[in-house]
Design an enzyme around this catalytic site. Structure first.
Site, PDB file in Angstrom:
ATOM      1  N   GLU A  78       9.423   5.202  -5.431  1.00  0.00           N
ATOM      2  CA  GLU A  78       7.987   4.758  -5.779  1.00  0.00           C
ATOM      3  C   GLU A  78       7.521   5.161  -6.949  1.00  0.00           C
ATOM      4  OE1 GLU A  78       5.993   5.532  -2.251  1.00  0.00           O
ATOM      5  OE2 GLU A  78       7.009   4.466  -0.826  1.00  0.00           O
ATOM      6  N   GLU A 240      -1.704   3.300  -1.652  1.00  0.00           N
ATOM      7  CA  GLU A 240      -0.492   2.327  -1.971  1.00  0.00           C
ATOM      8  C   GLU A 240      -1.088   1.586  -3.497  1.00  0.00           C
ATOM      9  OE1 GLU A 240       2.206   2.269  -0.338  1.00  0.00           O
ATOM     10  OE2 GLU A 240       1.647   3.401   1.232  1.00  0.00           O
TER      11      GLU A 240
END
Length: 356
Positions: A78, A240
């Site tokens: 990520e 997110e």
């Protein structure tokens, strides 16, 4: 290595950090440099403490009213949050930025970054609040479990280590990106509050970050953000930021609001928050937590279907031996669907609109 060599190594490392701001690079390439704590000052105004590879704390000489934890890379692939935090740390070390709040920055799963994978052995973001200690006969201690314990201790020491005992607010933004795209490019999970009210001012800060979609968690979890919220009464969120991309392939202009807001926070600048307005937000609550119980668990929609895609009531979401999972409400939406999780872990969250 004798004591003189150890001191020389530390001095050389400190000089490189101040000149290049390369903390993440050194943490990944030479983690042994930080096998013992490293302490130094930035121009006599900020104490720097490195307790381990990927864990760095900044404390200004005149401590103010916020203790801020920024974590990233709990999942190694990520990359956007990792790049955001790397740039921030580099700018602080090279004194392009001067912090006015106590700040702890954590780069979580360094080995997973090196192989560009979500994790090496198991999902670290299911191992907090002591879950790393719960090992059954089929498991063993691994890198993720050891690191989760190390990160818990780092957060505890940071929040409990304030020399100035004046009242302060605690924050923890655990920055992630999602496996799949989302109908709402950025969203945040607000951890279960144990009967405390949801804090609208915290949502105003998220809105300043460009995050207007909020998922209210309805139960305790073993995520990193819930650990800080539950154990230390921190304003904590799992944030997110778009979709997973390889290092260097993120469009960083997409995260400018996040970068500017977090920078203002750590530098003690006024955020000039917009007054709270329910209409600015899309707020959801969890309706179903669907766990994978059989090896033949399969999703009943395309692998590239976006988070927050909604379904008609009664529509099949997933199947496995002995079970069919359906939408219970008209417009019920999916979040974090992943059929490849381990048996017993969550495979889908479903959510429905709500207000606070």
């Amino acid at each position: 290595m004798n004591q003189i060599e150890t001191k020389t190594l530390s001095a050389n490392t400190i000089q490189r950090l101040k000149e290049k701001g390369c903390f993440l690079q050194l943490s990944r390439q030479d983690p042994q440099l930080f096998s013992k704590p490293v302490h130094f000052m930035l121009s006599q105004h900020t104490k720097v403490k490195i307790t381990a590879e990927g864990i760095i704390c900044f404390e200004p000489e005149n401590v103010t009213d916020k203790d801020i934890v920024l974590s990233c890379g709990i999942h190694g692939n990520e990359t956007a949050p990792i790049e955001i935090c790397d740039d921030l740390v580099s700018d602080i070390l090279s004194e392009k930025l001067i912090v006015k709040q106590r700040v702890l920055v954590i780069f979580g799963n360094l080995p997973a970054m090196d192989i560009a994978q979500r994790f090496v052995t198991e999902n670290m973001n299911r191992l907090f609040s002591g879950e790393h200690q719960n090992i059954n006969v089929d498991q063993r201690v691994n890198g993720e479990r050891h690191r989760a314990n190390q990160l818990e201790l780092a957060v505890k020491q940071f929040y409990c280590g304030r020399n100035n005992k004046q009242q302060c607010s605690r924050y923890h933004y655990d920055l992630h990106t999602a496996i799949r795209p989302s109908k709402n490019h950025k969203f945040a999970v607000y951890p279960f509050q144990n009967d405390k009210p949801w804090d609208k001012e915290q949502l105003q800060i998220l809105l300043a970050c460009g995050v207007n979609t909020i998922l209210l968690s309805g139960n305790p979890t073993t995520t990193f953000s819930y650990y800080s919220a539950n154990e230390f009464d921190a304003h904590a969120f799992t944030v997110e930021l778009g979709k997973v991309n390889p290092f260097g392939e993120n469009k960083m202009s997409d995260f400018q609001d996040v970068i500017e807001t977090l920078t203002k926070m750590v530098c003690g600048n006024n955020l000039a928050l917009k007054p709270y307005n329910q209409a600015d937000f899309l707020i959801y609550k969890v309706n179903q937590v669907i766990n994978k119980l059989q090896a033949d668990f399969v999703l009943n929609f395309a692998d590239d279907m976006a988070n927050f895609s909604d379904f008609a009531r009664g529509e099949v979401l997933a199947t496995e031996s002995g079970a069919i999972y359906r939408a219970e409400h008209e417009g019920e939406a999916i979040v974090f669907p992943n059929a490849d999780v381990e048996i017993g872990q969550r495979a889908i969250l479903t959510v429905i609109p709500t207000t606070i």
